[in-house]
Motif scaffolding. Structure first.
Motif, PDB file in Angstrom:
ATOM      1  N   ASP A  99      -0.862  -3.285  -4.413  1.00 13.67           N
ATOM      2  CA  ASP A  99       0.190  -3.522  -3.492  1.00 13.67           C
ATOM      3  C   ASP A  99       1.604  -3.583  -4.348  1.00 13.67           C
ATOM      4  O   ASP A  99       2.194  -4.499  -5.079  1.00 13.67           O
ATOM      5  CB  ASP A  99       0.080  -5.064  -3.000  1.00 13.67           C
TER       6      ASP A  99
ATOM      7  N   ARG B  14      -4.755 -16.135  -3.555  1.00 15.61           N
ATOM      8  CA  ARG B  14      -3.950 -16.578  -4.823  1.00 15.61           C
ATOM      9  C   ARG B  14      -4.612 -17.677  -5.556  1.00 15.61           C
ATOM     10  O   ARG B  14      -4.124 -18.059  -6.543  1.00 15.61           O
ATOM     11  CB  ARG B  14      -2.390 -17.084  -4.198  1.00 15.61           C
TER      12      ARG B  14
ATOM     13  N   ASP C  32       4.846  -3.473  -3.099  1.00 19.79           N
ATOM     14  CA  ASP C  32       5.595  -4.803  -2.548  1.00 19.79           C
ATOM     15  C   ASP C  32       5.435  -6.130  -3.367  1.00 19.79           C
ATOM     16  O   ASP C  32       6.515  -6.625  -3.951  1.00 19.79           O
ATOM     17  CB  ASP C  32       5.748  -4.844  -1.153  1.00 19.79           C
ATOM     18  N   LEU C  33       4.319  -6.368  -3.268  1.00 26.06           N
ATOM     19  CA  LEU C  33       3.707  -7.558  -3.940  1.00 26.06           C
ATOM     20  C   LEU C  33       4.208  -7.613  -5.572  1.00 26.06           C
ATOM     21  O   LEU C  33       4.538  -8.722  -6.258  1.00 26.06           O
ATOM     22  CB  LEU C  33       2.388  -8.158  -3.736  1.00 26.06           C
TER      23      LEU C  33
ATOM     24  N   VAL D  78      -1.843  -9.029  -7.123  1.00 29.42           N
ATOM     25  CA  VAL D  78      -0.895  -7.937  -6.763  1.00 29.42           C
ATOM     26  C   VAL D  78      -2.039  -6.941  -6.125  1.00 29.42           C
ATOM     27  O   VAL D  78      -1.825  -6.090  -5.214  1.00 29.42           O
ATOM     28  CB  VAL D  78      -0.140  -7.589  -7.717  1.00 29.42           C
TER      29      VAL D  78
ATOM     30  N   ASN E   7       7.662  -8.546  -5.762  1.00 32.84           N
ATOM     31  CA  ASN E   7       8.138  -9.696  -5.242  1.00 32.84           C
ATOM     32  C   ASN E   7       7.040 -10.819  -5.259  1.00 32.84           C
ATOM     33  O   ASN E   7       6.571 -11.548  -4.356  1.00 32.84           O
ATOM     34  CB  ASN E   7       8.561  -9.397  -3.630  1.00 32.84           C
ATOM     35  N   LEU E   8       6.464 -10.765  -6.454  1.00 26.86           N
ATOM     36  CA  LEU E   8       5.074 -11.719  -6.646  1.00 26.86           C
ATOM     37  C   LEU E   8       5.496 -13.194  -6.061  1.00 26.86           C
ATOM     38  O   LEU E   8       4.678 -13.740  -5.405  1.00 26.86           O
ATOM     39  CB  LEU E   8       4.612 -11.843  -8.018  1.00 26.86           C
ATOM     40  N   HIS E   9       6.398 -13.885  -6.568  1.00 26.51           N
ATOM     41  CA  HIS E   9       6.722 -15.226  -6.459  1.00 26.51           C
ATOM     42  C   HIS E   9       7.684 -15.370  -4.968  1.00 26.51           C
ATOM     43  O   HIS E   9       7.364 -16.646  -4.493  1.00 26.51           O
ATOM     44  CB  HIS E   9       7.429 -15.813  -7.546  1.00 26.51           C
ATOM     45  N   SER E  10       8.225 -14.582  -4.769  1.00 26.02           N
ATOM     46  CA  SER E  10       8.985 -14.598  -3.273  1.00 26.02           C
ATOM     47  C   SER E  10       8.452 -14.237  -2.093  1.00 26.02           C
ATOM     48  O   SER E  10       9.047 -14.406  -0.956  1.00 26.02           O
ATOM     49  CB  SER E  10      10.433 -14.036  -3.587  1.00 26.02           C
ATOM     50  N   SER E  11       7.407 -13.234  -2.205  1.00 21.63           N
ATOM     51  CA  SER E  11       6.814 -12.712  -0.903  1.00 21.63           C
ATOM     52  C   SER E  11       6.130 -13.639  -0.095  1.00 21.63           C
ATOM     53  O   SER E  11       5.561 -14.558  -0.419  1.00 21.63           O
ATOM     54  CB  SER E  11       5.827 -11.663  -1.453  1.00 21.63           C
ATOM     55  N   SER E  12       6.313 -13.490   1.331  1.00 24.34           N
ATOM     56  CA  SER E  12       5.543 -14.453   2.221  1.00 24.34           C
ATOM     57  C   SER E  12       4.327 -13.776   2.814  1.00 24.34           C
ATOM     58  O   SER E  12       3.620 -14.322   3.479  1.00 24.34           O
ATOM     59  CB  SER E  12       6.478 -14.670   3.377  1.00 24.34           C
ATOM     60  N   LYS E  13       3.793 -12.762   2.035  1.00 23.41           N
ATOM     61  CA  LYS E  13       2.716 -11.739   2.426  1.00 23.41           C
ATOM     62  C   LYS E  13       1.666 -12.902   1.845  1.00 23.41           C
ATOM     63  O   LYS E  13       1.275 -13.591   0.923  1.00 23.41           O
ATOM     64  CB  LYS E  13       2.740 -10.616   1.367  1.00 23.41           C
TER      65      LYS E  13
END
Length: 370
Positions: free
Chosen positions: A88, A104, A90-91, A85, A94-100
């Motif tokens: 960030d 990882r 936003d991340l 993260v 939304n760590l697990h749902s982000s498409s960014k």
């Protein structure tokens, strides 16, 4: 007055397995218990408490930064999330749902991807990471670790533990050199280790300890490391860390436990050997039993009694014997990692001399009755 054991119909336990989570790990000093009670009965600005105690611990250990977390496993998950993260916002949410698309991958030696009571892989996944294994189950060199580093690598993870494969594995220093070469952070899980500074000094960016094992604090964990990385770990209180937050009592209790740990006189391996001499003699006098001194596989100054059972003579497997020793009003627990070989180890750090006599007598009666 009815005891806790009586009220809830709990067994008494003789803990010859070491500082293990399944038995409550360790017993803090009366001063630490008092500090925990103080924490429970007072209010604090939690962010201020986290920051100020972290600064205090960092000065005690002469490290860049520190933070108290709920346990070592939470420390792994939050450290992994921290290096993914970073800053960030936003991340973070939304760590697990982000498409960014961000790095990882968490690279670790294959022989370090173990189950310590829960899988290392699970802790990494909780932190939003993906495990990439380097080398083989019985071998990992610097070159093999380096070969797995890609632009998608978020960090190298090194597990310093008796659970991991020890032979033909690169050292923390060598892992740190690989991390520097590729400009990626190194996370060291040193949950049960006794030295609170050596891995940081060896070049790790984040080092994780259990607060309740060697330090003998309340249920808690400690993360030390470089300031930027520790700050990223702290940010996880607004992310996955919310589900694994440590209480005010744990923060204050561990802080004092660390202070005491640095000045306390610890039982040495040589003293353990001396204390076990009579115990070893008693065991060797029992038919179908042999005992000897062995040393900690991870290199710590811990001596243990290795007890071997002649399963054919006794007529039962070592697993069955261990099961029977856990029955009755008092359950006796050993380290059972080699039970498939007919061997267990007795760790006496949490065992009194009187309890050693009880253990020997229980084994004697058990063998006699077969």
């Amino acid at each position: 007055m009815q005891s806790i054991y009586e009220k809830y119909q709990l067994k008494h336990v003789i803990n010859a397995s070491g500082r293990m989570t399944i038995l409550g790990v360790s017993t803090p000093t009366p001063e630490v218990v008092e500090r925990v009670t103080y924490g429970l009965n007072h209010y604090f600005e939690i962010k201020d408490l986290v920051n100020k105690t972290g600064d205090y611990i960092a000065k005690l250990l002469d490290v860049d930064s520190a933070v108290v977390v709920s346990c070592a496993s939470a420390g792994i998950a939050q450290a992994v999330a921290a290096v993914i993260v970073r800053d960030d916002d936003d991340l973070l949410l939304n760590l697990h749902s982000s498409s960014k698309v961000v790095p990882r991958e968490i690279v670790l030696p294959k022989g370090h991807n173990v189950n310590f009571g829960a899988p290392v892989d699970t802790m990494v996944t909780l932190g939003g990471g993906k495990v990439i294994e380097a080398g083989f189950a019985n071998e990992c060199s610097s070159a093999q670790l380096s070969a797995k580093i890609t632009p998608q690598t978020a960090a190298i993870l090194y597990i310093k533990s008796h659970h991991t494969v020890q032979k033909s594995m690169l050292s923390v220093n060598e892992a740190a050199a690989v991390a520097r070469q590729h400009n990626v952070p190194l996370i060291v899980d040193a949950a049960a280790e006794e030295d609170l500074t050596s891995y940081y000094q060896s070049g790790a960016d984040l080092v994780i300890y259990s607060g309740a094992k060697a330090i003998e604090g309340p249920t808690s964990g400690l993360v030390v490391g470089k300031k930027t990385y520790v700050e990223w770990v702290k940010r996880q209180s607004q992310g996955i860390g919310r589900a694994m937050k440590v209480g005010k009592e744990g923060i204050l209790g561990l802080t004092l436990a660390i202070e005491q740990y640095l000045t306390a006189t610890k039982e040495t391996g040589a003293e353990m050997v001396e204390r076990m001499s009579g115990f070893i003699e008693e065991l060797n006098a029992i038919p179908a039993i042999s005992a000897r001194i062995v040393w900690d596989a991870a290199g710590r100054d811990i001596a243990r009694a290795e007890i071997s059972f002649d399963e054919k003579m006794i007529g039962k497997t070592t697993y069955q014997i261990m099961h029977e020793l856990k029955q009755g009003d008092t359950a006796i627990y050993f380290r059972e990692y080699k039970a498939n070989e007919g061997k267990v180890e007795a760790d006496i750090r949490s065992v009194s001399n009187q309890q050693l006599d009880v253990i020997a007598e229980r084994i004697r009666l058990l063998v006699k009755g077969m």
